[in-house]
Write an enzyme that holds these catalytic residues in place. Structure first.
Site, PDB file in Angstrom:
ATOM      1  N   CYS A   1      -3.857   4.685   7.319  1.00  6.18           N
ATOM      2  CA  CYS A   1      -4.398   3.943   8.458  1.00  6.18           C
ATOM      3  C   CYS A   1      -3.528   4.111   9.688  1.00  6.18           C
ATOM      4  CB  CYS A   1      -4.475   2.461   8.141  1.00  6.18           C
ATOM      5  SG  CYS A   1      -5.145   2.142   6.536  1.00  6.18           S
TER       6      CYS A   1
ATOM      7  N   ASN B   1       0.807  -1.230   0.000  1.00  5.07           N
ATOM      8  CA  ASN B   1       0.000   0.000   0.000  1.00  5.07           C
ATOM      9  C   ASN B   1       0.835   1.272   0.000  1.00  5.07           C
ATOM     10  OD1 ASN B   1       0.273  -1.466   2.587  1.00  5.07           O
ATOM     11  ND2 ASN B   1      -0.295   0.504   3.457  1.00  5.07           N
TER      12      ASN B   1
HETATM   13  N1  PMP Z   1      -4.539  -4.025   3.776  1.00  3.00           N
HETATM   14  C1  PMP Z   1      -4.041  -3.109   2.956  1.00  3.00           C
HETATM   15  C2  PMP Z   1      -2.872  -3.460   2.084  1.00  3.00           C
HETATM   16  C3  PMP Z   1      -4.591  -1.829   2.903  1.00  3.00           C
HETATM   17  O1  PMP Z   1      -4.086  -0.908   2.084  1.00  3.00           O
HETATM   18  C4  PMP Z   1      -5.698  -1.535   3.736  1.00  3.00           C
HETATM   19  C5  PMP Z   1      -6.321  -0.156   3.742  1.00  3.00           C
HETATM   20  N2  PMP Z   1      -5.399   0.866   4.010  1.00  3.00           N
HETATM   21  C6  PMP Z   1      -6.194  -2.534   4.575  1.00  3.00           C
HETATM   22  C7  PMP Z   1      -5.591  -3.774   4.566  1.00  3.00           C
HETATM   23  C8  PMP Z   1      -7.373  -2.279   5.470  1.00  3.00           C
HETATM   24  O2  PMP Z   1      -8.552  -2.261   4.711  1.00  3.00           O
HETATM   25  P1  PMP Z   1      -9.943  -1.792   5.306  1.00  3.00           P
HETATM   26  O3  PMP Z   1      -9.902  -0.306   5.325  1.00  3.00           O
HETATM   27  O4  PMP Z   1     -10.971  -2.323   4.349  1.00  3.00           O
HETATM   28  O5  PMP Z   1     -10.099  -2.402   6.653  1.00  3.00           O
END
Ligand code: PMP
Length: 392
Positions: free
Chosen positions: A331, A156
Site C-alpha cells: 500500500c 502486515n
Molecule cells: N490494515 C492492514 C494491516 C493492512 O494490511 C491493509 C492492507 N494492506 C489495510 C489495513 C488496508 O486494507 P484495504 O485494502 O481493505 O483498505
C-alpha cells in the site's frame, strides 16, 4: 511445478478470489440484481437476505452479534470509521487523547495524525526489536481523557502478533475503548471479541480470498455500547453508520470467503506454518547473511520477513520474474520510503534495504518453497557479486 511458473508469495498484499467465492458472488452480479434497501419486492428482499447471511458469516468468526457488523469498502474505511467516528461522537466529546503504535498500518496512523490536526493529543508508542509493545508503557500512557487505543492484531510487514486480549483487558479496566486492525489476522488466528474485550475491529475481504473493495467494522453494541459518528451521510444504510447502496456481490463474497477460511483455519494454518518454517530454516542454512526479522515474537503462520546482508531487495525483486514478494507494504509502495515498521524495530537503513516479505497462502506448496529457496540462493549470490550502481 514448471520451470517458469510464477511463485506468488505476496498473500499479505492481496489474495486471488477463491473460485467458490466467485461462484457465490456471480448470481448477485447477473440475475439477482436487487437493491438490499428495496423491501417492497422480492428482488430487494432476496438481496437483503443475502447481506444478512454474510453479516452472520462474518460475525461467527469473531463471536460477535451480526448486528455489530458494519460493511465498508475495506479495512482502510473501517479504520477511518472507527477512529474518526469515535472522535466525532458527541458521547465522547470530553475525551481528546488517542493512543496508537508506531508499527500500525498507514490506514490507522494517518487518521490518527488527522485527529491530531483537529486538536486531539496523540501518543504513538514504540516497540522493541521484536516488534512487541511494552504493556507497562501502554498502561502508563492511558489517561482519564483517553478515547481509544488502536493497536493492530497482526502486523502486515512482519506478521508480529500483539497480545490483543491483554491490551483489551487493560483498556477495559481503565474505561478506554480498544480498536484493533485485524486485517491480516482475520480467519488466520482465533479472535473472540467478547473475551478479548475488543470494542472495534477492522477487516477486509481481499486478504482472505474474497473480492477487493469490501470489508467490515465490528462495533460493540453492549457492555459498553460504542457510539460512532458516521463519515458517509445519506440514506441511513448500515444502521445509519455507513450510507450508500449495499455492495451485495462484494458483501456476499466477503461472507463466503470468511466462512470458507474459518472452516479450514486450523488445518491451513498448520500447513502454512510448516512451509513457512521450512522456508525460514532453508534461507538461514543456505544463504549466508540472512536475518529473520522479529524471529522470537509470536507471529502469523503465513509471513516471513528476512533481511539479506548487502542486498538491494527492491532491485533484486524487480530484476527477476519468478517470485512475487514485496519489500515494504504494498500500500505504501507508490511512494518509495524505507519501511516505518522495520525502522520502528530498530533495523538500520541497509538492513531495511535488504528486507523481503514472503507471505504464503492457499497456492503455496512444498515444491514452490523449495524452488523459492533455490532461486533466492542464486539471485542473492548474483546480486552480491554485481551490486547495483550507487544512486545520487
Ligand atoms: N490494515 C492492514 C494491516 C493492512 O494490511 C491493509 C492492507 N494492506 C489495510 C489495513 C488496508 O486494507 P484495504 O485494502 O481493505 O483498505
Amino acid at each position: 511445478m514448471t520451470g517458469d511458473e510464477l511463485i506468488y508469495l505476496d498473500h499479505a498484499a492481496t489474495t486471488p478470489v477463491d473460485p467458490r467465492v466467485l461462484d457465490a458472488m456471480l448470481p448477485w452480479l447477473r440475475d439477482d440484481f436487487g437493491n438490499a434497501a428495496s423491501r417492497h419486492h422480492l428482488p430487494g428482499r432476496r438481496a437483503a437476505a443475502a447481506v444478512e447471511t454474510a453479516r452472520e458469516q462474518v460475525a461467527t468468526v469473531l463471536n460477535a452479534d451480526p448486528r455489530e457488523i458494519c460493511f465498508t469498502s475495506g479495512a482502510t474505511e473501517a479504520n477511518n470509521l472507527a477512529l474518526l467516528g469515535l472522535a466525532g461522537a458527541p458521547a465522547y466529546a470530553t475525551r481528546r487523547h488517542v493512543v496508537t503504535v508506531r508499527t500500525e498500518h498507514k490506514a490507522v496512523l494517518d487518521p490518527c495524525h488527522h485527529l491530531e490536526g483537529q486538536g486531539f493529543e496523540l501518543t504513538v508508542l514504540g516497540v522493541d526489536a521484536n516488534g512487541q509493545l511494552d504493556l507497562d508503557a501502554l498502561a502508563a500512557a492511558l489517561r482519564d481523557d483517553t478515547l481509544v487505543v488502536s493497536a493492530m492484531h497482526a502486523n502486515n510487514e512482519t506478521g508480529v502478533l500483539h497480545p490483543i486480549a491483554d491490551i483489551g483487558r487493560l483498556c477495559r479496566d481503565r474505561g478506554v475503548l480498544f480498536h484493533t486492525d485485524a486485517t491480516q489476522s482475520f480467519t488466520k488466528e482465533p479472535i473472540d471479541v467478547a473475551t478479548a474485550n475488543i470494542d472495534l475491529l477492522s477487516l477486509s475481504a481481499h486478504k482472505i480470498y474474497g473480492p477487493k473493495g469490501v470489508g467490515a467494522l465490528y462495533v460493540r453494541s453492549r457492555g459498553p455500547r460504542v457510539r460512532l459518528a458516521p463519515l458517509i451521510h445519506g440514506g441511513g444504510h448500515e444502521r445509519g453508520l455507513r450510507s450508500g447502496t449495499a455492495n451485495v456481490p462484494g458483501i456476499v463474497g466477503l461472507g463466503e470467503s470468511a466462512r470458507l477460511a474459518y472452516e479450514s483455519m486450523a488445518d491451513e494454518t498448520a500447513r502454512l506454518r510448516t512451509l513457512r518454517d521450512r522456508l525460514r530454516s532453508s534461507f538461514v542454512d543456505r544463504i549466508t547473511g540472512t536475518t529473520v526479522i522479529a524471529a522470537s515474537s509470536p507471529r502469523l503462520a503465513t509471513v516471513l520477513n528476512v533481511t539479506f546482508d548487502h542486498v538491494d531487495a527492491d532491485h533484486l525483486l524487480r530484476h527477476q520474474t519468478r517470485i512475487a514478494a514485496s519489500t515494504a507494504a504494498a500500500c505504501t509502495s507508490a511512494t518509495i520510503q524505507p519501511s516505518h515498521v522495520l525502522g520502528a524495530l530498530g533495523l538500520t537503513d541497509s538492513q531495511i534495504d535488504g528486507a523481503i516479505r514472503f507471505s504464503l497462502g492457499s497456492s503455496s506448496s512444498e515444491s514452490q518453497i523449495e524452488a523459492t529457496v533455490q532461486l533466492m540462493t542464486h539471485f542473492v549470490a548474483g546480486h552480491r557479486e554485481d551490486p547495483p550502481a550507487p544512486q545520487c
